[in-house]
Design an enzyme around this catalytic site. Structure first.
Site, PDB file in Angstrom:
ATOM      1  N   ARG A 136      -4.588   7.161  -9.000  1.00  0.00           N
ATOM      2  CA  ARG A 136      -5.580   6.349  -9.520  1.00  0.00           C
ATOM      3  C   ARG A 136      -6.526   7.181 -10.587  1.00  0.00           C
ATOM      4  O   ARG A 136      -6.991   6.211 -11.468  1.00  0.00           O
ATOM      5  CB  ARG A 136      -6.528   6.050  -8.160  1.00  0.00           C
ATOM      6  CG  ARG A 136      -7.695   5.348  -8.489  1.00  0.00           C
ATOM      7  CD  ARG A 136      -8.681   5.370  -7.490  1.00  0.00           C
ATOM      8  NE  ARG A 136      -8.875   6.651  -6.921  1.00  0.00           N
ATOM      9  CZ  ARG A 136     -10.263   7.250  -7.331  1.00  0.00           C
ATOM     10  NH1 ARG A 136     -10.813   6.783  -8.459  1.00  0.00           N
ATOM     11  NH2 ARG A 136     -10.549   8.412  -6.905  1.00  0.00           N
ATOM     12  N   ASP A 164      -7.089   9.080   3.526  1.00  0.00           N
ATOM     13  CA  ASP A 164      -5.721   9.655   3.975  1.00  0.00           C
ATOM     14  C   ASP A 164      -4.891   8.625   4.975  1.00  0.00           C
ATOM     15  O   ASP A 164      -4.028   9.151   5.264  1.00  0.00           O
ATOM     16  CB  ASP A 164      -5.772  11.064   4.478  1.00  0.00           C
ATOM     17  CG  ASP A 164      -6.485  11.853   3.479  1.00  0.00           C
ATOM     18  OD1 ASP A 164      -6.028  11.764   2.207  1.00  0.00           O
ATOM     19  OD2 ASP A 164      -6.834  12.922   3.891  1.00  0.00           O
ATOM     20  N   CYS A 211       0.911   6.067  -2.292  1.00  0.00           N
ATOM     21  CA  CYS A 211       0.509   6.903  -3.211  1.00  0.00           C
ATOM     22  C   CYS A 211       1.030   6.867  -4.537  1.00  0.00           C
ATOM     23  O   CYS A 211       0.995   7.621  -5.636  1.00  0.00           O
ATOM     24  CB  CYS A 211       1.019   8.483  -2.695  1.00  0.00           C
ATOM     25  SG  CYS A 211      -0.151   9.075  -1.473  1.00  0.00           S
TER      26      CYS A 211
END
Length: 310
Positions: free
Chosen positions: A132, A85, A243
């Site tokens: 992903r 993260d 992201c």
């Protein structure tokens, strides 16, 4: 005069609390402090409040921003993060001082109906917030369909049981840390799905000038994991990964040779560019250089064939 307690900042999810408690226990072991002298403070992050897709609200930094602000203004002494993260470009006054030994890096396929990805029927619905994972599954099974599934581990598993989707994907590391490995239907081998950069790794962040914490945290750092994570994150940085970008990477250390595998994909899985490099490393900078150079090479190979932003 008694010293003030060392304050560990964390998110409030069960997995984040597990990680903070682990760091608390390790700090107590290496420093001789008691749990009353090393306390945990829960902070809510912006990422915990968002219901939609993170890519529209600023990406992964949403899970670390409030913790980093608390470090900078002195409300906490250390912050514990899932390294997956942590943005690859951070605040200049902050530093990741320790990375714990890595857990299982694999993705977990979870379903109450089907026992593997291959067993999914045509057109099955997969719940996932990860571009992903969606892209990689689309390479394996172009027929699959997807819906957004967010929330902590417990929330996602409940939604799966309620029939929101046919299957979901989570990190094996998180499920094992929460003692829910029995929920793993299939641990997906990395040759089938390469994990996210830094998946399975826990990092401890502090203010750069807190030299008093360096000696305390040094024993917590695992050098092999540090070098692997450094290479993976450098690969991600070279590709401007966020992201909106389906990127995977995994580095492994054998002696003094670091091997890095990485890939970048079109969101629909229609294109996948992958490379593998190996090199000798003797310091963290070597790992960074290896990862960054491979990222640049992959970027050159991709050219304009993949569009990452909507």
């Amino acid at each position: 005069m008694q010293s003030p307690p060392l304050i560990i900042g964390t998110r409030g999810s069960p997995l984040a609390l597990y990680q903070a408690n682990l760091v608390q226990r390790l700090i107590c072991e290496v420093s001789g402090r008691t749990e009353q002298e090393v306390i945990i403070k829960v902070l809510q992050t912006t990422g915990d409040q968002i219901k939609g897709e993170l890519k529209y609200f600023g990406g992964k930094g949403l899970f670390t921003r409030e913790l980093e602000l608390a470090l900078l203004d002195g409300r906490i002494d250390v912050a514990v993060h899932s390294m997956k993260d942590v943005p690859t470009v951070g605040h200049e006054d902050l530093v990741i001082r320790a990375i714990l030994p890595r857990a299982d890096v694999r993705d977990a396929f979870i379903s109450v109906k089907y026992d593997s990805i291959d067993a999914l029927p045509e057109g099955a619905l997969i719940g996932s917030a990860s571009l992903r994972r969606r892209a990689q599954l689309s390479v394996l099974r172009p027929d699959l369909t997807f819906c957004l599934l967010r929330g902590n581990v417990g929330t996602r598993l409940r939604k799966l049981e309620d029939g929101v989707c046919d299957a979901t994907m989570l990190a094996c590391a998180g499920l094992r840390r929460l003692e829910q490995e029995n929920r793993i239907t299939q641990a997906v081998e990395v040759d089938m799905m390469l994990p996210a950069p830094a998946q399975g790794a826990i990092g401890v962040e502090v203010k750069r000038d807190r030299e008093d914490l360096t000696e305390i945290l040094a024993p917590l750092n695992d050098r092999a994991t540090e070098w692997a994570i450094t290479a993976e994150r450098a690969f991600l940085r070279a590709l401007d990964g966020n992201c909106r970008t389906p990127i995977a990477a995994l580095a492994t250390l054998d002696g003094d040779v670091l091997t890095l595998r990485g890939e970048i994909l079109a969101k629909d899985g229609s294109l996948r560019v992958a490379q593998t490099v190996s090199g000798q490393v003797s310091k963290t900078l070597d790992a960074y250089d290896l990862g960054f150079k491979m990222g640049e090479a992959v970027r050159d190979e991709v050219g304009g064939r993949i569009t990452f932003d909507d």
